[in-house]
Scaffold this motif. Structure first.
Motif, short mmCIF file in Angstrom:
data_model
loop_
_atom_site.label_atom_id
_atom_site.label_comp_id
_atom_site.label_asym_id
_atom_site.label_seq_id
_atom_site.Cartn_x
_atom_site.Cartn_y
_atom_site.Cartn_z
N LYS A 237 114.13 60.43 82.64
CA LYS A 237 113.75 59.03 82.43
C LYS A 237 112.66 58.60 83.40
O LYS A 237 111.78 57.82 83.05
CB LYS A 237 114.98 58.12 82.56
N ILE B 187 109.03 57.17 82.37
CA ILE B 187 108.46 55.93 82.93
C ILE B 187 107.06 56.21 83.46
O ILE B 187 106.11 55.48 83.17
CB ILE B 187 109.36 55.35 84.04
N LEU C 126 117.34 56.61 73.91
CA LEU C 126 117.43 55.62 74.99
C LEU C 126 118.32 54.47 74.54
O LEU C 126 118.68 54.37 73.38
CB LEU C 126 116.03 55.10 75.36
N HIS D 271 117.97 47.61 77.31
CA HIS D 271 116.65 47.02 77.59
C HIS D 271 115.63 48.08 77.97
O HIS D 271 114.43 47.90 77.71
CB HIS D 271 116.77 45.97 78.70
N PHE D 272 116.08 49.18 78.57
CA PHE D 272 115.16 50.26 78.90
C PHE D 272 114.50 50.80 77.63
O PHE D 272 113.29 51.04 77.58
CB PHE D 272 115.90 51.38 79.64
N LYS D 273 115.29 50.95 76.59
CA LYS D 273 114.76 51.39 75.29
C LYS D 273 113.73 50.39 74.77
O LYS D 273 112.66 50.79 74.29
CB LYS D 273 115.91 51.54 74.27
N HIS E 203 116.83 52.20 85.60
CA HIS E 203 115.57 52.63 85.01
C HIS E 203 114.85 51.46 84.34
O HIS E 203 113.61 51.47 84.26
CB HIS E 203 115.83 53.75 83.99
N TYR E 204 115.61 50.49 83.89
CA TYR E 204 115.01 49.28 83.31
C TYR E 204 114.15 48.57 84.36
O TYR E 204 112.99 48.24 84.11
CB TYR E 204 116.13 48.37 82.81
N GLU E 205 114.71 48.40 85.55
CA GLU E 205 113.96 47.79 86.66
C GLU E 205 112.71 48.62 86.98
O GLU E 205 111.61 48.08 87.11
CB GLU E 205 114.85 47.69 87.90
N ALA F 197 111.00 50.61 85.11
CA ALA F 197 109.99 50.50 84.05
C ALA F 197 109.23 49.17 84.15
O ALA F 197 108.00 49.15 84.06
CB ALA F 197 110.65 50.63 82.68
#
Length: 290
Positions: free
Chosen positions: A3, A7, A41, A44-46, A274-276, A278
């Motif tokens: 991931k 990113i 994914l 929100h990351f997706k 990972h959302y953060e 990205a």
């Protein structure tokens, strides 16, 4: 971690490079990259990773479709996009909307929204704003019509109000707003807020703020999404992706000037994982932003 690699690759490339990567991916593996991202994914990351893969006009179309056809109409999404896009951007998003969903954007706005809010959205969606033209001799006339519209508030006056805000050039509206201040002794935004309410009022104010300074408008929308709604993920994601190659640096600057803390700092405070990572990679904070 895969991931983290994802990113790095997707956030450090411009949109045209990402489209080339998707093409190479299809050639090498016979698979669609967006489909694979959606399948592998989550959450929100997706949304961020998939959103980055759309060309700007397709991304706007995608967001408008979901705002109009989701479980609930997302009026603020409609406002953010239609109040801020140029004639060319509107033309391109309508084309993308038709290709992606086999629907006419204006027909969907007509069927899914109502009242003067709908009429104003429909006007904006025509993409017929005058460009580069300014006529000082008519600015005072337009300002007087706006002032009367704020006093009278009849249907006819509301139509005149939105016609001026949706069709005059930005240069013309700058002069109109100055004349309005001269005539009424009041800022146009304050007058609209006093006289109207609901999403119609929010849309009119958004148009005025975008005429004055789009980066400031989006800084305000991001701050509102982060602080007033307990981190409204959809809004944050949409603005960061849509503005990433247009004016995100300016938005970050306005955000810090106006609110004291950097956008980078506030995202770091409210998002995680990972959302953060990205979001921060898109935001590309400077050392002093941490």
């Amino acid at each position: 971690c895969e991931k983290d690699v994802l990113i790095d690759i997707l956030t450090q490339r411009c949109n045209s490079q990402r489209l080339m990567i998707a093409e190479a991916y299809r050639d090498m593996y016979g698979r669609d990259l967006i489909t694979d991202l959606k399948e592998n994914l989550s959450h929100h990351f997706k949304e961020v990773m998939v959103g980055l893969m759309y060309p700007p006009s397709s991304y706007d179309a995608h967001e408008l479709w979901h705002a109009l056809k989701g479980a609930d109409i997302e009026e603020k999404c409609l406002i953010d996009i239609l109040a801020s896009r140029s004639n060319m951007e509107i033309f391109q998003m309508k084309e993308a909307y038709l290709i992606q969903y086999n629907n006419d954007l204006q027909q969907d706005i007509d069927s899914e929204t109502s009242g003067h809010f709908r009429d104003t959205l429909m006007n904006l969606a025509q993409g017929t704003r005058m460009e580069g033209y300014a006529d000082p001799s008519t600015a005072a006339q337009d300002a007087m019509i706006l002032w009367e519209a704020c006093q009278q508030k009849t249907g006819e006056h509301k139509n005149m109000l939105q016609m001026i805000l949706c069709n005059r050039s930005y240069q013309q509206l700058w002069m109109v707003f100055q004349e309005f201040q001269n005539i009424s002794g009041q800022d146009i935004v304050d007058a609209i807020n006093e006289c109207y309410d609901g999403y119609f009022q929010e849309l009119l104010v958004a148009i005025v703020l975008c005429v004055r300074d789009k980066p400031s408008y989006f800084a305000y929308r991001l701050y509102s999404a982060i602080h007033d709604f307990g981190f409204h993920n959809k809004t944050v994601i949409r603005i960061l992706i849509a503005r990433s190659e247009i004016d995100l640096m300016n938005i970050r600057q306005r955000y810090k000037e106006r609110y004291g803390k950097s956008l980078f700092h506030d995202i770091k405070h409210f998002a995680s994982g990972h959302y953060e990572s990205a979001l921060l990679a898109i935001c590309a904070g400077d050392a002093e932003d941490y």
